[in-house]
Design a protein around this motif. Structure first.
Motif, PDB file in Angstrom:
ATOM      1  N   ARG A 135      77.156 -76.273  44.178  1.00  0.00           N
ATOM      2  CA  ARG A 135      76.780 -75.151  43.304  1.00  0.00           C
ATOM      3  C   ARG A 135      75.463 -75.447  42.591  1.00  0.00           C
ATOM      4  N   LEU A 136      75.311 -76.666  42.091  1.00  0.00           N
ATOM      5  CA  LEU A 136      74.070 -77.038  41.414  1.00  0.00           C
ATOM      6  C   LEU A 136      72.878 -76.942  42.373  1.00  0.00           C
ATOM      7  N   LEU A 137      73.075 -77.409  43.605  1.00  0.00           N
ATOM      8  CA  LEU A 137      72.000 -77.350  44.592  1.00  0.00           C
ATOM      9  C   LEU A 137      71.683 -75.906  44.976  1.00  0.00           C
ATOM     10  N   ALA A 138      72.714 -75.063  45.067  1.00  0.00           N
ATOM     11  CA  ALA A 138      72.490 -73.657  45.404  1.00  0.00           C
ATOM     12  C   ALA A 138      71.708 -72.954  44.293  1.00  0.00           C
ATOM     13  N   GLU A 139      72.056 -73.244  43.044  1.00  0.00           N
ATOM     14  CA  GLU A 139      71.336 -72.632  41.923  1.00  0.00           C
ATOM     15  C   GLU A 139      69.890 -73.115  41.878  1.00  0.00           C
ATOM     16  N   ARG A 140      69.692 -74.400  42.168  1.00  0.00           N
ATOM     17  CA  ARG A 140      68.329 -74.938  42.203  1.00  0.00           C
ATOM     18  C   ARG A 140      67.527 -74.294  43.322  1.00  0.00           C
ATOM     19  N   ARG A 141      68.141 -74.082  44.468  1.00  0.00           N
ATOM     20  CA  ARG A 141      67.428 -73.449  45.590  1.00  0.00           C
ATOM     21  C   ARG A 141      67.027 -72.018  45.245  1.00  0.00           C
ATOM     22  N   ASP A 142      67.906 -71.294  44.590  1.00  0.00           N
ATOM     23  CA  ASP A 142      67.576 -69.930  44.174  1.00  0.00           C
ATOM     24  C   ASP A 142      66.369 -69.928  43.235  1.00  0.00           C
ATOM     25  N   ASP A 143      66.328 -70.893  42.323  1.00  0.00           N
ATOM     26  CA  ASP A 143      65.190 -70.990  41.403  1.00  0.00           C
ATOM     27  C   ASP A 143      63.898 -71.284  42.159  1.00  0.00           C
ATOM     28  N   LEU A 144      63.966 -72.235  43.098  1.00  0.00           N
ATOM     29  CA  LEU A 144      62.775 -72.601  43.870  1.00  0.00           C
ATOM     30  C   LEU A 144      62.300 -71.435  44.731  1.00  0.00           C
ATOM     31  N   ALA A 145      63.245 -70.752  45.381  1.00  0.00           N
ATOM     32  CA  ALA A 145      62.877 -69.625  46.231  1.00  0.00           C
ATOM     33  C   ALA A 145      62.263 -68.493  45.421  1.00  0.00           C
ATOM     34  N   GLY A 146      62.813 -68.239  44.241  1.00  0.00           N
ATOM     35  CA  GLY A 146      62.248 -67.202  43.385  1.00  0.00           C
ATOM     36  C   GLY A 146      60.849 -67.553  42.916  1.00  0.00           C
ATOM     37  N   GLU A 147      60.633 -68.826  42.562  1.00  0.00           N
ATOM     38  CA  GLU A 147      59.303 -69.262  42.136  1.00  0.00           C
ATOM     39  C   GLU A 147      58.303 -69.174  43.289  1.00  0.00           C
ATOM     40  N   ARG A 148      58.739 -69.497  44.511  1.00  0.00           N
ATOM     41  CA  ARG A 148      57.857 -69.413  45.678  1.00  0.00           C
ATOM     42  C   ARG A 148      57.402 -67.976  45.923  1.00  0.00           C
ATOM     43  N   VAL A 149      58.324 -67.039  45.762  1.00  0.00           N
ATOM     44  CA  VAL A 149      57.964 -65.624  45.933  1.00  0.00           C
ATOM     45  C   VAL A 149      56.926 -65.218  44.889  1.00  0.00           C
ATOM     46  N   ARG A 150      57.122 -65.644  43.644  1.00  0.00           N
ATOM     47  CA  ARG A 150      56.174 -65.289  42.583  1.00  0.00           C
ATOM     48  C   ARG A 150      54.790 -65.893  42.845  1.00  0.00           C
ATOM     49  N   VAL A 151      54.756 -67.143  43.298  1.00  0.00           N
ATOM     50  CA  VAL A 151      53.476 -67.791  43.575  1.00  0.00           C
ATOM     51  C   VAL A 151      52.768 -67.105  44.740  1.00  0.00           C
ATOM     52  N   LEU A 152      53.510 -66.770  45.789  1.00  0.00           N
ATOM     53  CA  LEU A 152      52.912 -66.094  46.941  1.00  0.00           C
ATOM     54  C   LEU A 152      52.380 -64.717  46.544  1.00  0.00           C
ATOM     55  N   ASN A 153      53.085 -64.020  45.666  1.00  0.00           N
ATOM     56  CA  ASN A 153      52.599 -62.713  45.210  1.00  0.00           C
ATOM     57  C   ASN A 153      51.278 -62.852  44.458  1.00  0.00           C
ATOM     58  N   ARG A 154      51.174 -63.869  43.610  1.00  0.00           N
ATOM     59  CA  ARG A 154      49.912 -64.085  42.889  1.00  0.00           C
ATOM     60  C   ARG A 154      48.793 -64.487  43.849  1.00  0.00           C
ATOM     61  N   LEU A 155      49.138 -65.284  44.852  1.00  0.00           N
ATOM     62  CA  LEU A 155      48.152 -65.683  45.857  1.00  0.00           C
ATOM     63  C   LEU A 155      47.681 -64.480  46.667  1.00  0.00           C
ATOM     64  N   HIS A 156      48.602 -63.578  46.973  1.00  0.00           N
ATOM     65  CA  HIS A 156      48.255 -62.346  47.685  1.00  0.00           C
ATOM     66  C   HIS A 156      47.191 -61.553  46.913  1.00  0.00           C
ATOM     67  N   VAL A 157      47.372 -61.443  45.608  1.00  0.00           N
ATOM     68  CA  VAL A 157      46.438 -60.671  44.793  1.00  0.00           C
ATOM     69  C   VAL A 157      45.038 -61.284  44.855  1.00  0.00           C
ATOM     70  N   LEU A 158      44.947 -62.599  44.755  1.00  0.00           N
ATOM     71  CA  LEU A 158      43.639 -63.260  44.792  1.00  0.00           C
ATOM     72  C   LEU A 158      42.984 -63.123  46.162  1.00  0.00           C
ATOM     73  N   LEU A 159      43.772 -63.291  47.228  1.00  0.00           N
ATOM     74  CA  LEU A 159      43.207 -63.189  48.580  1.00  0.00           C
ATOM     75  C   LEU A 159      42.786 -61.761  48.906  1.00  0.00           C
ATOM     76  N   ARG A 160      43.468 -60.806  48.301  1.00  0.00           N
ATOM     77  CA  ARG A 160      43.078 -59.410  48.504  1.00  0.00           C
ATOM     78  C   ARG A 160      41.656 -59.162  48.006  1.00  0.00           C
ATOM     79  N   ASP A 161      41.279 -59.818  46.903  1.00  0.00           N
ATOM     80  CA  ASP A 161      39.949 -59.631  46.337  1.00  0.00           C
ATOM     81  C   ASP A 161      38.899 -60.542  46.976  1.00  0.00           C
ATOM     82  N   LEU A 162      39.371 -61.575  47.673  1.00  0.00           N
ATOM     83  CA  LEU A 162      38.431 -62.520  48.286  1.00  0.00           C
ATOM     84  C   LEU A 162      38.143 -62.223  49.752  1.00  0.00           C
ATOM     85  N   ILE A 163      39.137 -61.638  50.440  1.00  0.00           N
ATOM     86  CA  ILE A 163      39.034 -61.436  51.891  1.00  0.00           C
ATOM     87  C   ILE A 163      39.175 -59.956  52.207  1.00  0.00           C
TER      88      ILE A 163
END
Length: 351
Positions: A135-163
């Motif tokens: 359960r602890l590992l599953a909760e940690r994975r959910d946190d990591l996956a959610g953070e990865r989505v947020r980081v990729l979304n921010r990266l998308h915004v920057l690349l949209r203006d650069l490329i």
């Protein structure tokens, strides 16, 4: 003449961060003793020194998954009989006993004990094992996956203006690195965007490594359980770990219907007149509900018994969403039987 067994004393515990209060009640509900114990390294020893006068005893801890987790786990690990009393149930017991809502720590502990004496289906507290780790590992994975989505979304915004044209929807660290390889900023602002994009790319790579490590830890923690959940189509090691981690001891659910109510896969009827309809149950354990949804989507998509059942529901006039809900309810029965069989096949409890 038949020898009478000694009466079981119920000890209610009202836990707090810095202290806990214990009250002992006899089977008639009469208060025998009260003890306040400071929470420190000697809490368990002090509590048991006080409770040792009653060899036949049962502990009732309010919020054994919250503030009471520490003392509840110490008691369970040492072979004591412990039950978890929800705070709402203890509050109702206090209202019934006193007719008012005024409270203090001894009164709260006594209410916990009264609730345990009257309620026959409280969850027994079991010493933490591999399912807790899952359960602890599953909760940690959910946190990591959610953070990865947020980081990729921010990266998308920057690349949209650069490329020109931006980045693809299925952006990964490798794709982002390839896109950024030939960047030549024309302004100081674009240079700032490029530097921030590099930082975000490093964050994505770090999160990918952490997710991979989490998967390895989940496989390692899943192995001692000898679970056969992964034999079910659509259930991988990650989902199996999440299911086992959140359900724990399957015997705490008397039937598959109780498990379905806990997960939230039992549909709620919303019929009107001659029109009979059911809608999604938004209560229950949402993590398990999400896991069942993922399994149902896989089985409805791929050939097999799950898709046959899904198509039959569609033929009966149900919408795709309603058919998936029906499949989730059917899969709950499958999970219940599989978990029950797995637990019975284990000779001893894993630790």
């Amino acid at each position: 003449m038949k020898e009478l067994l000694p009466a079981v004393i119920t000890i209610g515990i009202d836990p707090h961060k810095a202290s806990l209060t214990a009250v002992a009640l006899d089977p008639t509900g009469r208060q025998l003793a009260t003890r306040r114990v400071t929470v420190n390294a000697g809490t368990y020893k002090t509590l048991m020194g006080w409770a040792g006068r009653w060899p036949q005893r049962r502990f009732a801890v309010e919020g054994a998954n919250g503030l009471g987790r520490g003392i509840a786990q110490l008691l369970a690990a040492n072979g004591e009989d412990v039950v978890d009393v929800p705070a709402t149930l203890a509050a109702r017991a206090r209202l019934l006993d006193t007719g008012g809502t005024r409270k203090n720590d001894p009164a709260d502990a006594a209410s916990v004990a009264h609730a345990a004496m009257r309620h026959k289906r409280l969850r027994p507290v079991i010493a933490e094992d591999h399912t807790t780790q899952l359960r602890l590992l599953a909760e940690r994975r959910d946190d990591l996956a959610g953070e990865r989505v947020r980081v990729l979304n921010r990266l998308h915004v920057l690349l949209r203006d650069l490329i020109p044209g931006g980045a693809p929807a299925d952006l990964t660290a490798a794709k982002a690195a390839a896109l950024m390889q030939g960047l030549r900023p024309l302004t100081a602002t674009d240079a700032c965007r490029r530097d921030l994009a590099r930082d975000l790319l490093n964050d994505v790579r770090r999160l990918d490594r952490q997710l991979a490590a989490n998967e390895g830890q989940t496989r390692q923690a899943l192995a001692p359980t000898r679970s056969t959940l992964t034999d079910i189509h659509g259930v991988g090691h990650i989902l199996a770990g999440k299911v086992l981690g959140h359900i724990g001891d399957i015997t705490r659910f008397p039937t598959a219907d109780h498990l379905a109510s806990y997960i939230g896969t039992a549909p709620l009827e919303t019929s009107s007149g001659e029109r009979r309809r059911h809608r999604l149950n938004t209560t229950g354990n949402r993590q398990l509900n999400t896991a069942l949804h993922t399994i149902a989507v896989c089985q409805a998509r791929d050939p097999g018994p799950g898709r046959v059942y899904y198509l039959r529901k569609i033929a009966e006039g149900k919408t795709p969403a309603e058919a998936r809900r029906a499949l989730k309810r059917r899969l709950t029965n499958v999970l219940y039987r599989r978990l029950f069989k797995d637990q019975q096949s284990r000779p001893t409890r894993t630790t």
